[in-house]
Design an enzyme around this catalytic site. Structure first.
Site, PDB file in Angstrom:
ATOM      1  N   SER A 197       2.426  -3.035  10.308  1.00  0.00           N
ATOM      2  CA  SER A 197       3.888  -2.844  10.305  1.00  0.00           C
ATOM      3  C   SER A 197       4.667  -4.130  10.075  1.00  0.00           C
ATOM      4  CB  SER A 197       4.351  -2.174  11.614  1.00  0.00           C
ATOM      5  OG  SER A 197       3.795  -0.882  11.738  1.00  0.00           O
ATOM      6  N   GLY A 250       2.776  -1.382   4.321  1.00  0.00           N
ATOM      7  CA  GLY A 250       2.777   0.064   4.136  1.00  0.00           C
ATOM      8  C   GLY A 250       4.150   0.577   3.755  1.00  0.00           C
ATOM      9  N   GLY A 251       4.858   1.156   4.727  1.00  0.00           N
ATOM     10  CA  GLY A 251       6.140   1.798   4.455  1.00  0.00           C
ATOM     11  C   GLY A 251       7.146   0.930   3.732  1.00  0.00           C
ATOM     12  N   HIS A 267      -9.572   0.977   4.952  1.00  0.00           N
ATOM     13  CA  HIS A 267      -8.309   1.138   5.666  1.00  0.00           C
ATOM     14  C   HIS A 267      -8.513   2.059   6.862  1.00  0.00           C
ATOM     15  CE1 HIS A 267      -4.140   2.287   6.507  1.00  0.00           C
ATOM     16  NE2 HIS A 267      -3.784   1.204   5.855  1.00  0.00           N
ATOM     17  N   ASN A 272       0.862  -1.182   0.000  1.00  0.00           N
ATOM     18  CA  ASN A 272       0.000   0.000   0.000  1.00  0.00           C
ATOM     19  C   ASN A 272       0.897   1.230   0.000  1.00  0.00           C
ATOM     20  OD1 ASN A 272      -1.886   2.013   0.395  1.00  0.00           O
ATOM     21  ND2 ASN A 272      -2.336   1.467   2.510  1.00  0.00           N
ATOM     22  N   TRP A 273       0.991   1.879  -1.154  1.00  0.00           N
ATOM     23  CA  TRP A 273       1.865   3.045  -1.284  1.00  0.00           C
ATOM     24  C   TRP A 273       1.312   4.274  -0.565  1.00  0.00           C
ATOM     25  CZ3 TRP A 273       3.875   3.239  -7.077  1.00  0.00           C
ATOM     26  CH2 TRP A 273       4.811   2.219  -7.253  1.00  0.00           C
TER      27      TRP A 273
END
Length: 248
Positions: free
Chosen positions: A211, A232-233, A95, A10-11
């Site tokens: 995470s 995510g990141g 989300h 997920n950018w």
């Protein structure tokens, strides 16, 4: 029952056409031999360019949201038909950031999920509790409500993906332990079994979305009910390939 693992990035609101293409070009050879399904959910404006960039690779392109109406006076929104036209395969729905910042509710999650399914898109339906809710033992209550209301009217649950994302572990660097994640996702599958039958529940891919990164992915993916991750990141770097290749 064997479920093919699924790693979805997920950018969020990151990347440009140029930087996104550069990352995908770097990722393509790194994920070539992956045994799992792979997707990148990108900002809507980047979908055409990124769809072109992933051609010939294992990576599929997903969207980060979809509106529930087919068309109409919904300035700034994008319909499922529009996404489908550009070759989108997956769409994230509900989300926690959409719930927190943009007023998403279980009811709107439900409408968006049905719209996606009606257009042959695969919804990645996000559910999860806050830290306050976990601390007062409301996790199962919250997840039950999100599943019952969010999936109301869904006839074939095997056509969607569930992402369990403890809100307290998103963007905070905190991660549920392998055991915590497994325990909660096992509960989710058990609840789906009550709603749709155990056989169907055992076919549903349930991702962990709090995470997950290159360091903790192996432990999380070793859990029997965890079928992948919503990343995510770490999806903004080539670290994403390490997660995709977690089994190597």
């Amino acid at each position: 029952m064997a479920r093919k693992p699924f790693i979805a990035g997920n950018w969020k609101m990151n990347m440009t056409a140029a930087s996104g293409k550069q990352l995908i070009d770097e990722l393509k050879p790194l994920v070539k031999g992956a045994k799992c399904d792979v997707a990148l959910c990108v900002p809507a404006i980047l979908i055409p360019a990124m769809t072109k960039a992933v051609k010939g690779s294992k990576i599929k392109i997903g969207a980060q949201n979809v509106h529930f109406a087919e068309s109409g006076a919904y300035t700034g929104e994008i319909s499922a038909e529009m996404l489908k036209e550009y070759g989108v395969k997956y769409v994230i729905i509900g989300h926690s950031e959409r719930r927190q910042y943009f007023g998403e509710t279980d009811e709107t999650v439900n409408k968006r999920t049905l719209a996606a399914l009606n257009n042959e898109l695969t919804p990645i339906v996000c559910i999860g509790e806050t830290l306050d809710e976990r601390q007062v033992d409301l996790t199962e209550h919250v997840l039950t409500k999100q599943l019952e209301k969010g999936l109301e009217g869904v006839e074939d649950v095997t056509k969607l993906v569930i992402a369990y994302e403890p809100v307290w572990a998103i963007g905070t660097g905190k991660t549920a332990t392998d055991g915590q994640a497994q325990e909660t996702i096992k509960f989710i599958r058990k609840k789906l079994g009550k709603m749709y039958g155990v056989k169907n529940a055992n076919k549903v891919k349930i991702l962990y979305g709090g995470s997950m990164n290159a360091k903790n992915c192996k432990g999380l993916m070793a859990q029997p009910d965890i079928d992948g991750g919503l990343i995510g990141g770490a999806s903004l770097k080539t670290d994403f390939a390490t997660i995709v290749n977690y089994d190597k």
